[in-house]
Design an enzyme around this catalytic site. Structure first.
Site, short mmCIF file in Angstrom:
data_model
loop_
_atom_site.label_atom_id
_atom_site.label_comp_id
_atom_site.label_asym_id
_atom_site.label_seq_id
_atom_site.Cartn_x
_atom_site.Cartn_y
_atom_site.Cartn_z
N ASN A 26 -56.09 18.29 83.84
CA ASN A 26 -56.29 18.59 82.41
C ASN A 26 -57.77 18.51 82.03
OD1 ASN A 26 -56.78 15.89 82.50
ND2 ASN A 26 -55.10 15.28 81.16
N GLU A 37 -59.62 11.19 79.04
CA GLU A 37 -58.58 12.19 78.81
C GLU A 37 -58.99 13.17 77.70
OE1 GLU A 37 -56.33 12.51 80.87
OE2 GLU A 37 -55.05 10.77 81.18
#
Ligand code: GLP
Length: 249
Positions: free
Chosen positions: A149, A156
């Site tokens: 991702n 993140e």
């Protein structure tokens, strides 16, 4: 005008090398790291975990065994560690690093730094980690992998670009991706300590490695797409000295 200038500045410090195999990628990356150590024996390396760097570490071990590399003065800082796992846990990043690199080279154990996943004082642990990096003079060369991702370290999507070392909650996507290394998905920790995007961007040089077709799409997005916290690695476009080595197969 802003657009042209923006495109001109972005990627100015970026070199991209494509290779045909994982072995070639690993060898190229190890070449850059070994040159850094040979030229600067007291170098400060930022290191990464994940399956991607294993071949790079193995190549460095081979050159060490041949007598071509000396790690005795090298200082290392790892990007991250699972929160709640001790260094003896086989899935901890400490255990990973000992197994795939540190136990096989002549690094001084006092020069190894990895966030302590068992800390009872997260703020003190993170502040101490940032201080140790600063005291060492900053990171000379930071090795990075990239998550599916676009995460780097454990930063993140949506992470602030302003953070130094901190505690993060892992996304479902990352837990899923990393579950292959644990017996059960339920065993994957949901939190981790990671150097922040700011810590990574402070490194003097960055070496990003990516392996195989599964990483090509996210790599394209990170290197040529918009710079956005939704693709954490996209900030690397603004780093003045970024080398990317990607294996296409
Ligand atoms: C973990 C690590 C990252 C690494 C990523 C990719 O999430 N925290 O530093 O880049 O995994 O792992 P792999 O190389 O196995 O694809």
């Amino acid at each position: 005008m802003t657009f042209i200038l923006d495109n001109f500045i972005r990627g100015m410090g970026m070199k991209i090398i494509f290779t045909d195999s994982y072995d070639q990628m690993s060898r190229r990356a190890a070449n850059i790291i070994s040159a850094q150590i040979i030229l600067h024996p007291q170098t400060v390396l930022g290191l990464a975990t994940g399956t991607t760097p294993i071949g790079t570490y193995q190549q460095l071990i081979n050159w060490y065994e041949k007598g071509d590399l000396d790690f005795s003065q090298v200082i290392t800082f790892n990007l991250d560690e699972y929160y709640g796992l001790s260094g003896e846990h086989p899935q901890s990043y400490r255990y990973f690093m000992d197994t795939y690199l540190f136990n096989q080279i002549n690094i001084n154990k006092k020069n190894i730094h990895i966030p302590n996943g068992m800390t009872s004082d997260i703020d003190a642990e993170c502040a101490g980690y940032d201080q140790a990096i600063e005291d060492a003079g900053g990171i000379d060369l930071q090795l990075l992998g990239i998550g599916r991702n676009g995460h780097i370290g454990f930063n993140e999507p949506g992470s602030s670009y302003e953070k130094l070392t901190h505690l993060v909650t892992l996304t479902e996507n990352t837990i899923q991706a990393n579950a292959r290394l644990f017996a059960k998905k339920e065993e994957v920790p949901t939190k981790a300590l990671t150097m922040g995007m700011k810590s990574i961007m402070h490194a003097k040089r960055i070496l990003l490695i990516a392996n195989g077709p599964a990483k090509i799409q996210i790599l394209n997005q990170a290197l040529y797409g918009s710079i956005t916290p939704e693709v954490p690695a996209s900030i690397l476009q603004l780093h003045p000295d970024l080398t990317v080595i990607a294996s296409q197969k």
